[in-house]
Motif scaffolding. Structure first.
Motif, mmCIF file in Angstrom:
data_model
loop_
_atom_site.group_PDB
_atom_site.id
_atom_site.type_symbol
_atom_site.label_atom_id
_atom_site.label_comp_id
_atom_site.label_asym_id
_atom_site.label_seq_id
_atom_site.Cartn_x
_atom_site.Cartn_y
_atom_site.Cartn_z
ATOM 1 N N MET A 1 0.848 -1.200 0.000
ATOM 2 C CA MET A 1 0.000 0.000 0.000
ATOM 3 C C MET A 1 0.879 1.245 0.000
ATOM 4 O O MET A 1 1.785 1.364 0.827
ATOM 5 C CB MET A 1 -0.896 -0.010 1.247
ATOM 6 N N LYS A 2 0.604 2.141 -0.876
ATOM 7 C CA LYS A 2 1.422 3.340 -0.991
ATOM 8 C C LYS A 2 1.032 4.358 0.067
ATOM 9 O O LYS A 2 -0.139 4.557 0.362
ATOM 10 C CB LYS A 2 1.253 3.950 -2.392
ATOM 11 N N GLN A 3 2.014 4.992 0.636
ATOM 12 C CA GLN A 3 1.799 5.992 1.676
ATOM 13 C C GLN A 3 1.599 7.369 1.083
ATOM 14 O O GLN A 3 2.252 7.760 0.131
ATOM 15 C CB GLN A 3 3.000 6.001 2.628
ATOM 16 N N THR A 4 0.641 8.125 1.622
ATOM 17 C CA THR A 4 0.449 9.501 1.205
ATOM 18 C C THR A 4 0.987 10.413 2.296
ATOM 19 O O THR A 4 1.346 9.976 3.370
ATOM 20 C CB THR A 4 -1.041 9.790 0.948
ATOM 21 N N THR A 5 1.022 11.698 2.032
ATOM 22 C CA THR A 5 1.715 12.599 2.941
ATOM 23 C C THR A 5 0.835 13.139 4.062
ATOM 24 O O THR A 5 1.341 13.659 5.042
ATOM 25 C CB THR A 5 2.285 13.787 2.149
ATOM 26 N N ASP A 6 -0.494 13.056 3.964
ATOM 27 C CA ASP A 6 -1.384 13.623 4.960
ATOM 28 C C ASP A 6 -1.691 12.593 6.036
ATOM 29 O O ASP A 6 -2.429 11.637 5.805
ATOM 30 C CB ASP A 6 -2.670 14.099 4.275
ATOM 31 N N TYR A 7 -1.146 12.813 7.250
ATOM 32 C CA TYR A 7 -1.355 11.823 8.300
ATOM 33 C C TYR A 7 -2.794 11.816 8.819
ATOM 34 O O TYR A 7 -3.192 10.882 9.522
ATOM 35 C CB TYR A 7 -0.373 12.048 9.452
ATOM 36 N N HIS A 8 -3.605 12.820 8.488
ATOM 37 C CA HIS A 8 -5.006 12.819 8.913
ATOM 38 C C HIS A 8 -5.779 11.670 8.277
ATOM 39 O O HIS A 8 -6.845 11.303 8.782
ATOM 40 C CB HIS A 8 -5.677 14.151 8.547
ATOM 41 N N ARG A 9 -5.249 11.107 7.199
ATOM 42 C CA ARG A 9 -5.921 9.984 6.544
ATOM 43 C C ARG A 9 -5.981 8.768 7.466
ATOM 44 O O ARG A 9 -6.820 7.882 7.286
ATOM 45 C CB ARG A 9 -5.153 9.602 5.264
ATOM 46 N N LEU A 10 -5.060 8.712 8.447
ATOM 47 C CA LEU A 10 -4.975 7.556 9.339
ATOM 48 C C LEU A 10 -6.018 7.607 10.446
ATOM 49 O O LEU A 10 -6.283 6.578 11.079
ATOM 50 C CB LEU A 10 -3.570 7.458 9.949
ATOM 51 N N ALA A 11 -6.579 8.786 10.711
ATOM 52 C CA ALA A 11 -7.616 8.913 11.740
ATOM 53 C C ALA A 11 -8.649 9.935 11.276
ATOM 54 O O ALA A 11 -8.846 10.972 11.923
ATOM 55 C CB ALA A 11 -7.007 9.320 13.073
ATOM 56 N N PRO A 12 -9.339 9.653 10.164
ATOM 57 C CA PRO A 12 -10.286 10.637 9.610
ATOM 58 C C PRO A 12 -11.502 10.884 10.496
ATOM 59 O O PRO A 12 -12.156 11.915 10.363
ATOM 60 C CB PRO A 12 -10.692 10.009 8.271
ATOM 61 N N SER A 13 -11.812 9.946 11.393
ATOM 62 C CA SER A 13 -12.983 10.106 12.255
ATOM 63 C C SER A 13 -12.679 10.922 13.506
ATOM 64 O O SER A 13 -13.603 11.323 14.215
ATOM 65 C CB SER A 13 -13.520 8.722 12.668
#
Length: 246
Positions: free
Chosen positions: A1-13
């Motif tokens: 899985m490719k990593q993106t730069t926005d760490y908010h994607r890991l805890a969007p809720s």
């Protein structure tokens, strides 16, 4: 899985402000990016399933970050990077000290106690950054105006010392001073560029199953490594312009 730069994607809720405060505190504590990502995944799993907010479920973000950091402290800065920063700052000071009399047509530079004191203060500041990294970073993040004030005070003190302590301690050729300063700038840039190329300066936040992106040289990384030489060129140009107009 490719990593993106926005760490908010890991805890969007989770609340965005809570996530930012949590990540910042973990960074200050020296927690690796992959462990920060794992912690955010745990937060997201609980918040998404329970419907609770992160603040309600885990408490204050910075306190929870310290709790999950297991007493870690800020990791030591890369020695080569620190050496590059110190050499770059010293190289800029030495180069500027030699350029001014050179432009004025002088062949030799008189080194004063004030000039030596400035170099000592610069080394002391670098030592403080290395020995008290967390304290320095927290000051810059929590009290940016206080940090800016300290930097401004540093420059004021160096100017006062240069003016007040005029007792000569040595007399050296101006060309030698400029050459030494330029060599220090070149070496500092080489050291910092090496760290950028090795990827030592970056530590991406990775979620479970994510892999770090391929290392690549970014414009911001190169600009950071070349910052001191660029500032030196700018100040030398200003010095030349003032001398030419005088």
């Amino acid at each position: 899985m490719k990593q993106t730069t926005d760490y908010h994607r890991l805890a969007p809720s989770a609340e965005k402000d809570w996530v930012e405060a949590f990540v910042l505190e973990q960074r200050l504590l020296g927690v690796p990016g992959d462990r920060i990502g794992d912690a955010l995944a745990v937060v997201e799993s609980h918040v998404a399933e329970s419907g609770e907010g992160a603040q309600e479920a885990f408490g204050e973000a910075r306190a929870y970050a310290r709790q999950t950091a297991d007493g870690r402290k800020v990791d030591d800065l890369a020695p080569a990077w620190v050496a590059g920063v110190v050499l770059g700052l010293l190289g800029m000071l030495v180069t500027l000290a030699g350029v001014s009399p050179w432009l004025a047509g002088e062949a030799r530079l008189e080194i004063t106690l004030g000039w030596v004191a400035t170099l000592v203060l610069t080394l002391a500041g670098a030592g403080a950054l290395v020995l008290a990294t967390e304290t320095v970073l927290r000051l810059a993040v929590d009290r940016p105006w206080a940090g800016a004030g300290i930097v401004a005070a540093f420059f004021v003190v160096t100017v006062v010392l240069a003016v007040a302590l005029r007792q000569p301690v040595a007399d050296v050729p101006v060309v030698a001073v400029v050459v030494v300063g330029a060599a220090m700038l070149a070496l500092s840039t080489a050291l910092e560029l090496r760290e950028v190329l090795r990827g030592e300066v970056e530590d991406p936040i990775l979620g479970p199953g994510e892999t770090a992106p391929l290392r690549r040289v970014t414009g911001s990384g190169v600009l950071t490594a070349c910052l001191m030489p660029l500032l030196t060129v700018l100040l030398v140009t200003l010095d030349w312009a003032v001398t030419a107009l005088a």
